[in-house]
Enzyme design. Structure first.
Site, mmCIF file in Angstrom:
data_model
loop_
_atom_site.group_PDB
_atom_site.id
_atom_site.type_symbol
_atom_site.label_atom_id
_atom_site.label_comp_id
_atom_site.label_asym_id
_atom_site.label_seq_id
_atom_site.Cartn_x
_atom_site.Cartn_y
_atom_site.Cartn_z
ATOM 1 N N GLU A 66 19.131 26.135 25.867
ATOM 2 C CA GLU A 66 18.044 25.154 25.760
ATOM 3 C C GLU A 66 17.312 24.903 27.072
ATOM 4 O O GLU A 66 16.128 24.576 27.074
ATOM 5 C CB GLU A 66 18.572 23.842 25.183
ATOM 6 C CG GLU A 66 19.040 23.940 23.735
ATOM 7 C CD GLU A 66 17.959 24.412 22.765
ATOM 8 O OE1 GLU A 66 16.778 24.454 23.133
ATOM 9 O OE2 GLU A 66 18.318 24.763 21.620
ATOM 10 N N HIS A 84 12.701 30.794 22.531
ATOM 11 C CA HIS A 84 14.069 31.153 22.147
ATOM 12 C C HIS A 84 14.188 32.639 21.790
ATOM 13 O O HIS A 84 15.297 33.172 21.750
ATOM 14 C CB HIS A 84 14.524 30.331 20.946
ATOM 15 C CG HIS A 84 15.122 29.005 21.299
ATOM 16 N ND1 HIS A 84 16.170 28.864 22.172
ATOM 17 C CD2 HIS A 84 14.817 27.749 20.876
ATOM 18 C CE1 HIS A 84 16.501 27.579 22.266
ATOM 19 N NE2 HIS A 84 15.684 26.876 21.491
ATOM 20 N N GLY A 128 13.236 19.587 14.626
ATOM 21 C CA GLY A 128 11.849 19.931 14.913
ATOM 22 C C GLY A 128 11.618 21.376 14.523
ATOM 23 O O GLY A 128 10.737 21.696 13.734
ATOM 24 N N ASP A 163 28.116 20.094 17.382
ATOM 25 C CA ASP A 163 26.847 19.415 17.167
ATOM 26 C C ASP A 163 26.762 18.127 18.005
ATOM 27 O O ASP A 163 25.670 17.650 18.312
ATOM 28 C CB ASP A 163 26.685 19.094 15.670
ATOM 29 C CG ASP A 163 25.221 18.977 15.284
ATOM 30 O OD1 ASP A 163 24.399 19.709 15.869
ATOM 31 O OD2 ASP A 163 24.906 18.143 14.425
ATOM 32 N N TYR A 203 18.780 20.200 27.112
ATOM 33 C CA TYR A 203 17.353 20.522 27.171
ATOM 34 C C TYR A 203 16.738 20.064 28.498
ATOM 35 O O TYR A 203 16.225 20.866 29.273
ATOM 36 C CB TYR A 203 16.593 19.814 26.036
ATOM 37 C CG TYR A 203 16.979 20.262 24.643
ATOM 38 C CD1 TYR A 203 16.140 21.097 23.920
ATOM 39 C CD2 TYR A 203 18.161 19.844 24.047
ATOM 40 C CE1 TYR A 203 16.476 21.493 22.628
ATOM 41 C CE2 TYR A 203 18.509 20.243 22.768
ATOM 42 C CZ TYR A 203 17.663 21.066 22.064
ATOM 43 O OH TYR A 203 17.988 21.466 20.801
ATOM 44 N N GLU A 241 15.030 28.286 15.754
ATOM 45 C CA GLU A 241 14.492 29.548 16.251
ATOM 46 C C GLU A 241 15.052 30.770 15.529
ATOM 47 O O GLU A 241 15.454 31.733 16.166
ATOM 48 C CB GLU A 241 14.768 29.633 17.753
ATOM 49 C CG GLU A 241 16.264 29.676 18.134
ATOM 50 C CD GLU A 241 16.918 28.316 18.349
ATOM 51 O OE1 GLU A 241 16.387 27.302 17.856
ATOM 52 O OE2 GLU A 241 17.965 28.275 19.010
ATOM 53 N N HIS A 299 8.268 26.205 22.143
ATOM 54 C CA HIS A 299 9.710 26.104 22.369
ATOM 55 C C HIS A 299 10.485 27.119 21.518
ATOM 56 O O HIS A 299 11.282 27.902 22.032
ATOM 57 C CB HIS A 299 10.177 24.676 22.059
ATOM 58 C CG HIS A 299 11.641 24.456 22.276
ATOM 59 N ND1 HIS A 299 12.150 23.946 23.440
ATOM 60 C CD2 HIS A 299 12.711 24.715 21.481
ATOM 61 C CE1 HIS A 299 13.468 23.890 23.362
ATOM 62 N NE2 HIS A 299 13.846 24.346 22.166
ATOM 63 N N GLU A 300 10.201 27.105 20.224
ATOM 64 C CA GLU A 300 10.956 28.005 19.331
ATOM 65 C C GLU A 300 10.676 29.462 19.669
ATOM 66 O O GLU A 300 11.567 30.312 19.627
ATOM 67 C CB GLU A 300 10.630 27.709 17.864
ATOM 68 C CG GLU A 300 10.853 26.261 17.425
ATOM 69 C CD GLU A 300 12.178 25.662 17.836
ATOM 70 O OE1 GLU A 300 13.166 26.422 17.951
ATOM 71 O OE2 GLU A 300 12.242 24.442 18.065
HETATM 72 ZN ZN ZN Z 1 15.691 24.826 21.397
#
Ligand code: ZN
Length: 580
Positions: free
Chosen positions: A295, A276, A245, A353, A361, A248, A272-273
């Site tokens: 997150e 960050h 999505g 990852d 989150y 950041e 959201h970004e």
């Molecule tokens: Zn994030």
């Protein structure tokens, strides 16, 4: 490592970056070796600043970590200069052909460093717990423009022969996963005194409309967390293959074009970004097992920004939608006893990852919401801001975070300690019993509509014409697994779901279409899978297809066509899924 200076040339024919990384290190007295992370890099030379060779060795390849580059250190004040080139298959870099861009005329390159991919384009100590400043000179073909997660010193570049060179500098120290580069036919438009949007020319106008509230978001975040410390805040809309999505990257968030809905209904991504810029970029998880600290705070602050600008009802709706997604994610990960639902996740022997699920989150944000509702918003806000100030520009571990909460919020209050159950939240799987389920009156009404439709009410009597994106997401997700072909056709004919341009609504509808093998939506499914590369959409849709006898060959056929569009962060997941 305390500083890196990059001097790199981008070759779009060979799909390589090549040049030097000059690394400044803070050495222990008596230290003789520097150990760097590399992944798929071709090391040509390692020297001191004057070009005198330094002895080095590349360790055995590790399938997750890559190869350690071990350099014999020069004299104590000397930097180490690594001359190298990246592989065309570098996992961080995606080289797009002109056909894969919005403009179709010029190629595009972008990097994605998180989690541990920066080592595939820069030899570095690639841990979130290590911070460095950086500078860069990037040479690109003359009709392209380079942008980075740093201050641009030459916005228009300098012509050098057939090339154009761009220079950058970031004086705030960051972890290596935040060093980022994009090269393409990139233009910019200002949105406020310190904010703006970058995109390909074909997308710029729509992007500027969509993110018009960016400056207001920065102000809302500042009132919660203190001054924005990075100078400018810009947002770069990437070509559709971008796997996430948003990312950041400091001063320049990278974002997917799939949030451009035309009605600003998906801009929580920008909130959201932006958040960050405090949680993640200022206060950084020390290891990938502590990723949830990054997150959780960010997701919580994202909702607070949305509430400040768009009102409580919108924030509640987003929270309830996220809560439902969290329940589904718990199921996908094996239920509430699965170790992958622990916030402080054990990643021993795994790719970090793998920890990038919704748990850090949404389970994390639920803990912060619990803290807020337990101590009251004023006390919690005071705490949160002081937490950022205490740890700015430093890494933080889960243990240090819990100690900070106890020292500055709980302050020895045994009743509060018992109410919060902090250790259970951080170290145990599942959702602790004190989690507070969010409610939204607006979505309660949508839920009732979904029940009525499932029970036989026709689509036209649902009074759904005023629903926004989130109401549609909720409605479609609340429908039962077994709808009749007539019900699907009724919904689709009444609301034109197969033809929706909004990526989130279309995604929710396509999942239903796959579950029911609803033939009229299959061309739209194929278009969606072959026209964007966002992992959040691709993983569930390919997963749904692969779970069905008729769907598996379809998934394989579509994937064979679409794979060149996808970033390695997506193909690494999907290759395994589709090979089974
Ligand atoms: Zn994030």
């Amino acid at each position: 490592m305390t500083h890196v200076a990059l001097d790199l040339q981008a070759d779009f024919v060979e799909k390589r970056l090549s040049g030097t990384a000059t690394l400044t290190v803070d050495r222990q007295p008596g230290a003789t070796e520097l150990v760097l992370d590399t992944g798929n890099l071709e090391i040509l030379r390692v020297t001191d600043r004057r070009g005198a060779a330094l002895a080095y060795a590349l360790a055995e390849e590790d399938s997750i970590l890559g190869r350690a580059l071990i350099v014999t250190l020069p004299a104590p004040t000397e930097p180490v200069v690594v001359t190298y080139r990246t592989a065309p298959t570098s996992a961080a870099l995606q080289w797009l052909t002109p056909e894969q861009t919005a403009g179709k005329r010029l190629p595009f390159l972008y990097s994605q460093g998180q989690a541990i991919l920066t080592r595939t384009w820069i030899p570095t100590q690639d841990s979130p717990g290590i911070r460095q400043t950086y500078e860069a000179r990037i040479g690109v073909p003359r009709d392209l423009r380079a942008v980075m997660s740093a201050e641009s010193l030459t916005p228009d570049g300098t012509l050098v022969g057939q090339d154009r060179a761009f220079e950058f500098r970031l004086t705030e120290a960051i972890p290596p996963y935040l060093i980022a580069l994009a090269v393409g036919d990139i233009r910019s438009q200002s949105l406020g005194p310190r904010s703006g949007v970058y995109a390909e020319p074909a997308v710029l106008k729509a992007a500027a409309f969509e993110f018009a509230d960016l400056e207001q978001m920065v102000e809302a975040a500042e009132s919660l967390l203190g001054p924005y410390r990075w100078g400018r805040y810009d947002l770069l809309v990437l070509p559709p293959s971008f796997p996430f999505g948003g990312m950041e990257n400091p001063r320049l968030t990278f974002a997917t074009p799939t949030v451009i809905a035309g009605d600003r209904s998906l801009v929580s991504l920008a909130a959201h970004e932006l958040a960050h810029s405090w949680s993640g970029n200022l206060v950084t998880h020390a290891t990938w097992s502590d990723f949830w600290l990054n997150e959780s705070v960010t997701t919580y602050v994202e909702r607070r920004i949305m509430e400040a600008i768009y009102g409580v009802e919108r924030a509640e709706i987003l929270e309830v939608l996220a809560w439902r997604d969290l329940q589904e994610e718990m199921k996908r990960l094996g239920g509430p006893s699965s170790r992958d639902t622990v916030l402080h996740i054990d990643l021993e022997g795994r790719d970090p990852d793998d920890g990038a699920t919704l748990i850090p989150y949404e389970k994390g944000a639920a803990l912060l919401r619990l803290m807020e509702l337990t101590v009251g918003r004023p006390s919690f806000d005071t705490y949160l801001r002081s937490y950022i100030d205490r740890h700015a520009f430093q890494p933080i571990t889960t243990a240090a975070f819990l100690a900070d909460v106890r020292a500055n919020l709980v302050r020895g209050d045994p009743a509060l300690e018992a109410k919060l159950r902090l250790d259970e939240w951080a170290y145990q799987p599942g959702l602790p019993p004190n989690a507070i389920e969010p409610r939204s009156a607006a979505l309660d009404r949508v839920e009732a509509a979904a029940r009525a439709f499932a029970a036989g009410t026709t689509a036209s009597s649902l009074k759904a014409h005023a629903w926004g994106t989130q109401e549609w997401q909720y409605f479609l997700g609340a429908l039962p697994d077994a709808l009749s072909p007539a019900q699907l056709a009724d919904l689709d004919d009444t609301f034109g779901l197969t033809g929706k341009g909004n990526s989130e609504v279309l995604f929710a509808w396509l999942r239903i279409a796959v579950r029911h093998h609803y033939a009229p939506a299959m061309p739209a499914l194929e278009r969606f899978l072959t026209s964007q590369g966002r992992r959040k959409f691709l993983r569930p849709l390919y997963g749904d297809l692969c779970a069905r006898t008729w769907g598996k060959p379809e998934a394989k056929r579509i994937y064979a066509e679409a794979r060149p569009l996808y970033h390695s962060a997506v193909t690494s997941t999907l290759d395994a899924m589709l090979a089974e």
